[in-house]
Design a protein around this motif. Structure first.
Motif, mmCIF file in Angstrom:
data_model
loop_
_atom_site.group_PDB
_atom_site.id
_atom_site.type_symbol
_atom_site.label_atom_id
_atom_site.label_comp_id
_atom_site.label_asym_id
_atom_site.label_seq_id
_atom_site.Cartn_x
_atom_site.Cartn_y
_atom_site.Cartn_z
ATOM 1 N N HIS A 12 0.814 -1.216 0.000
ATOM 2 C CA HIS A 12 0.000 0.000 0.000
ATOM 3 C C HIS A 12 0.844 1.261 0.000
ATOM 4 O O HIS A 12 0.653 2.141 -0.822
ATOM 5 N N GLY A 13 1.757 1.371 0.939
ATOM 6 C CA GLY A 13 2.519 2.599 1.129
ATOM 7 C C GLY A 13 1.974 3.364 2.323
ATOM 8 O O GLY A 13 0.818 3.186 2.716
ATOM 9 N N ALA A 14 2.817 4.203 2.918
ATOM 10 C CA ALA A 14 2.425 5.000 4.085
ATOM 11 C C ALA A 14 3.290 6.250 4.148
ATOM 12 O O ALA A 14 4.314 6.338 3.468
ATOM 13 N N ARG A 15 2.890 7.182 4.962
ATOM 14 C CA ARG A 15 3.670 8.418 5.097
ATOM 15 C C ARG A 15 4.975 8.191 5.862
ATOM 16 O O ARG A 15 5.974 8.829 5.587
ATOM 17 N N ALA A 16 4.956 7.299 6.829
ATOM 18 C CA ALA A 16 6.151 7.036 7.643
ATOM 19 C C ALA A 16 7.081 6.061 6.921
ATOM 20 O O ALA A 16 6.683 4.948 6.581
ATOM 21 N N ALA A 17 8.306 6.482 6.703
ATOM 22 C CA ALA A 17 9.269 5.634 6.000
ATOM 23 C C ALA A 17 9.499 4.310 6.730
ATOM 24 O O ALA A 17 9.727 3.283 6.102
ATOM 25 N N SER A 18 9.402 4.323 8.050
ATOM 26 C CA SER A 18 9.631 3.104 8.838
ATOM 27 C C SER A 18 8.607 2.017 8.528
ATOM 28 O O SER A 18 8.865 0.837 8.743
ATOM 29 N N TRP A 19 7.444 2.403 8.019
ATOM 30 C CA TRP A 19 6.400 1.437 7.688
ATOM 31 C C TRP A 19 6.899 0.425 6.661
ATOM 32 O O TRP A 19 6.488 -0.738 6.671
ATOM 33 N N ALA A 20 7.789 0.818 5.778
ATOM 34 C CA ALA A 20 8.263 -0.055 4.703
ATOM 35 C C ALA A 20 9.312 -1.065 5.167
ATOM 36 O O ALA A 20 9.623 -1.999 4.427
ATOM 37 N N GLU A 21 9.843 -0.917 6.359
ATOM 38 C CA GLU A 21 10.929 -1.790 6.836
ATOM 39 C C GLU A 21 10.619 -3.281 6.734
ATOM 40 O O GLU A 21 11.424 -4.041 6.205
ATOM 41 N N PRO A 22 9.468 -3.771 7.214
ATOM 42 C CA PRO A 22 9.208 -5.209 7.078
ATOM 43 C C PRO A 22 9.125 -5.655 5.619
ATOM 44 O O PRO A 22 9.512 -6.769 5.280
ATOM 45 N N PHE A 23 8.649 -4.773 4.757
ATOM 46 C CA PHE A 23 8.554 -5.104 3.339
ATOM 47 C C PHE A 23 9.940 -5.153 2.701
ATOM 48 O O PHE A 23 10.208 -5.980 1.833
ATOM 49 N N GLU A 24 10.827 -4.272 3.156
ATOM 50 C CA GLU A 24 12.220 -4.309 2.679
ATOM 51 C C GLU A 24 12.891 -5.616 3.107
ATOM 52 O O GLU A 24 13.626 -6.228 2.330
ATOM 53 N N ARG A 25 12.637 -6.030 4.353
ATOM 54 C CA ARG A 25 13.205 -7.306 4.814
ATOM 55 C C ARG A 25 12.647 -8.460 3.998
ATOM 56 O O ARG A 25 13.386 -9.371 3.602
ATOM 57 N N LEU A 26 11.336 -8.442 3.740
ATOM 58 C CA LEU A 26 10.717 -9.480 2.916
ATOM 59 C C LEU A 26 11.336 -9.496 1.523
ATOM 60 O O LEU A 26 11.637 -10.549 0.975
ATOM 61 N N ARG A 27 11.560 -8.328 0.962
ATOM 62 C CA ARG A 27 12.190 -8.246 -0.350
ATOM 63 C C ARG A 27 13.580 -8.876 -0.326
ATOM 64 O O ARG A 27 13.953 -9.653 -1.192
ATOM 65 N N GLY A 28 14.348 -8.560 0.693
ATOM 66 C CA GLY A 28 15.696 -9.109 0.809
ATOM 67 C C GLY A 28 15.709 -10.621 0.963
ATOM 68 O O GLY A 28 16.510 -11.316 0.331
ATOM 69 N N ILE A 29 14.829 -11.147 1.787
ATOM 70 C CA ILE A 29 14.727 -12.597 1.986
ATOM 71 C C ILE A 29 14.330 -13.271 0.678
ATOM 72 O O ILE A 29 14.890 -14.302 0.284
ATOM 73 N N THR A 30 13.363 -12.671 -0.016
ATOM 74 C CA THR A 30 12.885 -13.240 -1.277
ATOM 75 C C THR A 30 13.970 -13.184 -2.336
ATOM 76 O O THR A 30 14.202 -14.154 -3.066
ATOM 77 N N GLN A 31 14.666 -12.048 -2.431
ATOM 78 C CA GLN A 31 15.743 -11.917 -3.422
ATOM 79 C C GLN A 31 16.837 -12.946 -3.187
ATOM 80 O O GLN A 31 17.364 -13.524 -4.136
ATOM 81 N N ALA A 32 17.164 -13.197 -1.929
ATOM 82 C CA ALA A 32 18.208 -14.178 -1.611
ATOM 83 C C ALA A 32 17.832 -15.581 -2.093
ATOM 84 O O ALA A 32 18.709 -16.386 -2.409
ATOM 85 N N ARG A 33 16.554 -15.851 -2.174
ATOM 86 C CA ARG A 33 16.091 -17.177 -2.599
ATOM 87 C C ARG A 33 15.815 -17.256 -4.095
ATOM 88 O O ARG A 33 15.584 -18.343 -4.621
ATOM 89 N N LEU A 34 15.815 -16.121 -4.771
ATOM 90 C CA LEU A 34 15.559 -16.073 -6.213
ATOM 91 C C LEU A 34 16.669 -15.288 -6.905
ATOM 92 O O LEU A 34 16.460 -14.181 -7.405
ATOM 93 N N ALA A 35 17.849 -15.868 -6.949
ATOM 94 C CA ALA A 35 19.023 -15.157 -7.460
ATOM 95 C C ALA A 35 18.868 -14.694 -8.907
ATOM 96 O O ALA A 35 19.436 -13.667 -9.292
ATOM 97 N N ASP A 36 18.119 -15.406 -9.723
ATOM 98 C CA ASP A 36 17.988 -15.069 -11.138
ATOM 99 C C ASP A 36 16.797 -14.177 -11.451
ATOM 100 O O ASP A 36 16.477 -13.953 -12.619
ATOM 101 N N VAL A 37 16.123 -13.676 -10.431
ATOM 102 C CA VAL A 37 14.930 -12.855 -10.616
ATOM 103 C C VAL A 37 15.155 -11.508 -9.931
ATOM 104 O O VAL A 37 15.676 -11.449 -8.824
ATOM 105 N N ASP A 38 14.774 -10.436 -10.597
ATOM 106 C CA ASP A 38 14.833 -9.106 -9.993
ATOM 107 C C ASP A 38 13.638 -8.976 -9.054
ATOM 108 O O ASP A 38 12.492 -8.972 -9.496
ATOM 109 N N VAL A 39 13.893 -8.887 -7.756
ATOM 110 C CA VAL A 39 12.828 -8.764 -6.759
ATOM 111 C C VAL A 39 12.841 -7.330 -6.229
ATOM 112 O O VAL A 39 13.878 -6.840 -5.782
ATOM 113 N N SER A 40 11.687 -6.678 -6.303
ATOM 114 C CA SER A 40 11.619 -5.289 -5.853
ATOM 115 C C SER A 40 10.275 -5.010 -5.196
ATOM 116 O O SER A 40 9.357 -5.827 -5.248
#
Length: 129
Positions: free
Chosen positions: A11-39
């Motif tokens: 969704h998105g939010a005004r507070a930048a900190s709101w995105a932190e769990p989504f950034e962690r999820l992105r990082g975990i997912t990217q680590a498991r999908l080396a050949d895919v651009d995860v964003s």
């Protein structure tokens, strides 16, 4: 080679900190999908928004984009806003094949993982493991 991308759509939010769990999820997912651009891409209030991210991927030659709505339920944003956005993106980028998953909160495995976490808090297990 067929370039693939996975966009975690939130969704998105005004507070930048709101995105932190989504950034962690992105990082975990990217680590498991080396050949895919995860964003991440957002509906509103944060960048990049979904059309911006798809434009970047198109410029990079991506041929397939999977969109995963990281929403707990299928409210208006998932049922109405996202399909409209995807119709526009399909028209703007006909060479890209788009697929869309169900909202994460609609998936039984995700719900079971959340239930396990909740049960663990009652059972005295430390949250997260």
């Amino acid at each position: 080679m067929n370039k693939k991308a996975l966009i975690l759509f939130a969704h998105g939010a005004r507070a930048a900190s709101w995105a932190e769990p989504f950034e962690r999820l992105r990082g975990i997912t990217q680590a498991r999908l080396a050949d895919v651009d995860v964003s991440l891409a957002f509906l509103e209030l944060m960048s990049p928004r979904l059309p911006e991210r798809v434009a970047e991927l198109a410029a990079a030659g991506v041929a397939e984009v999977a969109v995963v709505p990281v929403f707990l339920g299928q409210g208006g944003h998932v049922l109405r806003d996202l399909p409209l956005m995807l119709d526009e993106l399909r028209a703007a980028y006909p060479a890209i094949r788009f697929s869309v998953a169900e909202a994460v909160g609609e998936n039984p495995a995700v719900l079971n993982a959340i239930a396990d976490y909740c049960i663990g808090t009652v059972a005295g297990a430390p949250p997260g493991g």
